[in-house]
Write a protein that holds these residues in place. Structure first.
Motif, PDB file in Angstrom:
ATOM      1  N   VAL A  14       0.870  -0.830  -0.138  1.00  0.00           N
ATOM      2  CA  VAL A  14       0.334   0.040  -0.591  1.00  0.00           C
ATOM      3  C   VAL A  14       0.993   1.263  -0.148  1.00  0.00           C
ATOM      4  N   LYS A  15       1.759   1.511   0.974  1.00  0.00           N
ATOM      5  CA  LYS A  15       2.831   2.636   1.191  1.00  0.00           C
ATOM      6  C   LYS A  15       3.793   2.872   0.032  1.00  0.00           C
ATOM      7  N   ASP A  16       4.159   1.636  -1.127  1.00  0.00           N
ATOM      8  CA  ASP A  16       4.748   1.806  -2.369  1.00  0.00           C
ATOM      9  C   ASP A  16       3.363   2.475  -3.086  1.00  0.00           C
ATOM     10  N   TYR A  17       2.107   1.839  -3.061  1.00  0.00           N
ATOM     11  CA  TYR A  17       1.137   2.416  -4.202  1.00  0.00           C
ATOM     12  C   TYR A  17       0.695   3.389  -4.093  1.00  0.00           C
ATOM     13  N   LEU A  18       0.549   4.225  -2.863  1.00  0.00           N
ATOM     14  CA  LEU A  18       0.077   5.646  -2.906  1.00  0.00           C
ATOM     15  C   LEU A  18       1.277   6.161  -2.739  1.00  0.00           C
ATOM     16  N   GLN A  19       2.821   5.581  -2.848  1.00  0.00           N
ATOM     17  CA  GLN A  19       3.943   6.641  -3.404  1.00  0.00           C
ATOM     18  C   GLN A  19       4.596   7.068  -4.677  1.00  0.00           C
ATOM     19  N   GLY A  20       3.498   6.059  -5.971  1.00  0.00           N
ATOM     20  CA  GLY A  20       3.079   5.852  -6.601  1.00  0.00           C
ATOM     21  C   GLY A  20       4.694   5.448  -7.233  1.00  0.00           C
ATOM     22  N   ASN A  21       4.971   4.431  -6.499  1.00  0.00           N
ATOM     23  CA  ASN A  21       5.825   3.253  -6.540  1.00  0.00           C
ATOM     24  C   ASN A  21       5.914   1.324  -6.541  1.00  0.00           C
ATOM     25  N   TRP A  22       4.846   1.788  -7.091  1.00  0.00           N
ATOM     26  CA  TRP A  22       3.987   0.251  -7.664  1.00  0.00           C
ATOM     27  C   TRP A  22       4.002  -0.253  -8.506  1.00  0.00           C
ATOM     28  N   ARG A  23       4.885  -1.074  -9.302  1.00  0.00           N
ATOM     29  CA  ARG A  23       4.956  -1.630 -10.291  1.00  0.00           C
ATOM     30  C   ARG A  23       4.520  -3.378 -10.864  1.00  0.00           C
ATOM     31  N   GLU A  24       4.083  -3.312  -9.894  1.00  0.00           N
ATOM     32  CA  GLU A  24       3.722  -5.495 -10.261  1.00  0.00           C
ATOM     33  C   GLU A  24       2.577  -5.625 -10.779  1.00  0.00           C
ATOM     34  N   ALA A  25       2.162  -6.473 -11.649  1.00  0.00           N
ATOM     35  CA  ALA A  25       1.472  -7.288 -12.002  1.00  0.00           C
ATOM     36  C   ALA A  25       0.052  -7.867 -11.227  1.00  0.00           C
ATOM     37  N   GLY A  26      -0.655  -6.698 -11.980  1.00  0.00           N
ATOM     38  CA  GLY A  26      -2.048  -8.002 -11.111  1.00  0.00           C
ATOM     39  C   GLY A  26      -2.641  -7.001 -10.535  1.00  0.00           C
ATOM     40  N   HIS A  27      -3.556  -7.182  -9.606  1.00  0.00           N
ATOM     41  CA  HIS A  27      -4.125  -5.851  -8.607  1.00  0.00           C
ATOM     42  C   HIS A  27      -3.109  -4.948  -7.933  1.00  0.00           C
ATOM     43  N   ASN A  28      -3.500  -4.011  -8.397  1.00  0.00           N
ATOM     44  CA  ASN A  28      -2.742  -3.314  -7.068  1.00  0.00           C
ATOM     45  C   ASN A  28      -3.030  -3.374  -5.596  1.00  0.00           C
ATOM     46  N   PRO A  29      -2.667  -2.890  -5.054  1.00  0.00           N
ATOM     47  CA  PRO A  29      -3.277  -3.142  -3.531  1.00  0.00           C
ATOM     48  C   PRO A  29      -4.212  -2.678  -3.115  1.00  0.00           C
ATOM     49  N   LEU A  30      -4.063  -1.777  -3.165  1.00  0.00           N
ATOM     50  CA  LEU A  30      -5.926  -0.887  -2.953  1.00  0.00           C
ATOM     51  C   LEU A  30      -7.004  -2.023  -3.706  1.00  0.00           C
ATOM     52  N   GLY A  31      -7.159  -2.148  -5.100  1.00  0.00           N
ATOM     53  CA  GLY A  31      -7.169  -3.509  -5.506  1.00  0.00           C
ATOM     54  C   GLY A  31      -7.851  -4.709  -4.779  1.00  0.00           C
ATOM     55  N   ALA A  32      -6.356  -5.123  -4.608  1.00  0.00           N
ATOM     56  CA  ALA A  32      -6.465  -6.730  -3.770  1.00  0.00           C
ATOM     57  C   ALA A  32      -7.361  -6.369  -2.576  1.00  0.00           C
ATOM     58  N   PHE A  33      -7.879  -5.333  -1.611  1.00  0.00           N
ATOM     59  CA  PHE A  33      -8.466  -5.122  -0.550  1.00  0.00           C
ATOM     60  C   PHE A  33      -9.135  -4.891  -0.732  1.00  0.00           C
ATOM     61  N   SER A  34      -9.900  -4.533  -1.364  1.00  0.00           N
ATOM     62  CA  SER A  34     -10.974  -4.085  -2.243  1.00  0.00           C
ATOM     63  C   SER A  34     -12.151  -5.778  -2.860  1.00  0.00           C
ATOM     64  N   VAL A  35     -10.536  -6.448  -3.487  1.00  0.00           N
ATOM     65  CA  VAL A  35     -11.429  -7.780  -3.722  1.00  0.00           C
ATOM     66  C   VAL A  35     -11.631  -8.628  -2.452  1.00  0.00           C
ATOM     67  N   LEU A  36     -11.295  -8.113  -1.656  1.00  0.00           N
ATOM     68  CA  LEU A  36     -11.205  -9.208  -0.547  1.00  0.00           C
ATOM     69  C   LEU A  36     -12.219  -8.880   0.563  1.00  0.00           C
ATOM     70  N   ALA A  37     -12.240  -7.395   0.493  1.00  0.00           N
ATOM     71  CA  ALA A  37     -13.688  -7.153   1.499  1.00  0.00           C
ATOM     72  C   ALA A  37     -15.256  -6.839   0.405  1.00  0.00           C
TER      73      ALA A  37
END
Length: 108
Positions: free
Chosen positions: A77-100
């Protein structure tokens, strides 16, 4: 070719569309009630079956369908919010949304 990578396999894509359609149809039949209540019940069973499929597919499905991948994304989440997320698949907020979403629909 369109230049994009298909991360989610066919069973997961089918799950996504069937789940969305079934939940929407269950909401509508619940609101309308009356003679549609048997369909509301059937749609609820379809949603339950889809949730069971997704639970299992999270352990035996392809790389991006796996729970380990979704849970791993939540720690970035921290990397994503700082604009440093570069992974394929769901980003951290998307992953939390899926789980929720899956937990809330399961609870329902």
């Amino acid at each position: 070719m369109s230049g994009h990578i298909k991360l989610w396999d066919v069973p997961l894509r089918l799950f996504h569309w069937l789940f969305a359609a079934a939940v929407i149809a269950a909401i509508i039949t619940g609101w309308l009630g009356g003679n549609l209540m048997p369909w509301h019940g059937r749609l609820g069973l379809l949603v339950l079956g889809l949730l069971v499929f997704r639970l299992v597919w999270g352990f035996v499905g392809s790389t991006y369908a796996r729970w380990s991948r979704i849970f791993a994304a939540t720690v970035g989440v921290k990397d994503y919010l700082q604009g440093n997320w570069r992974e394929a698949g769901h980003n951290p907020l998307g992953a939390f949304s899926v789980l929720a979403m899956l937990l809330l629909v399961s609870f329902q």
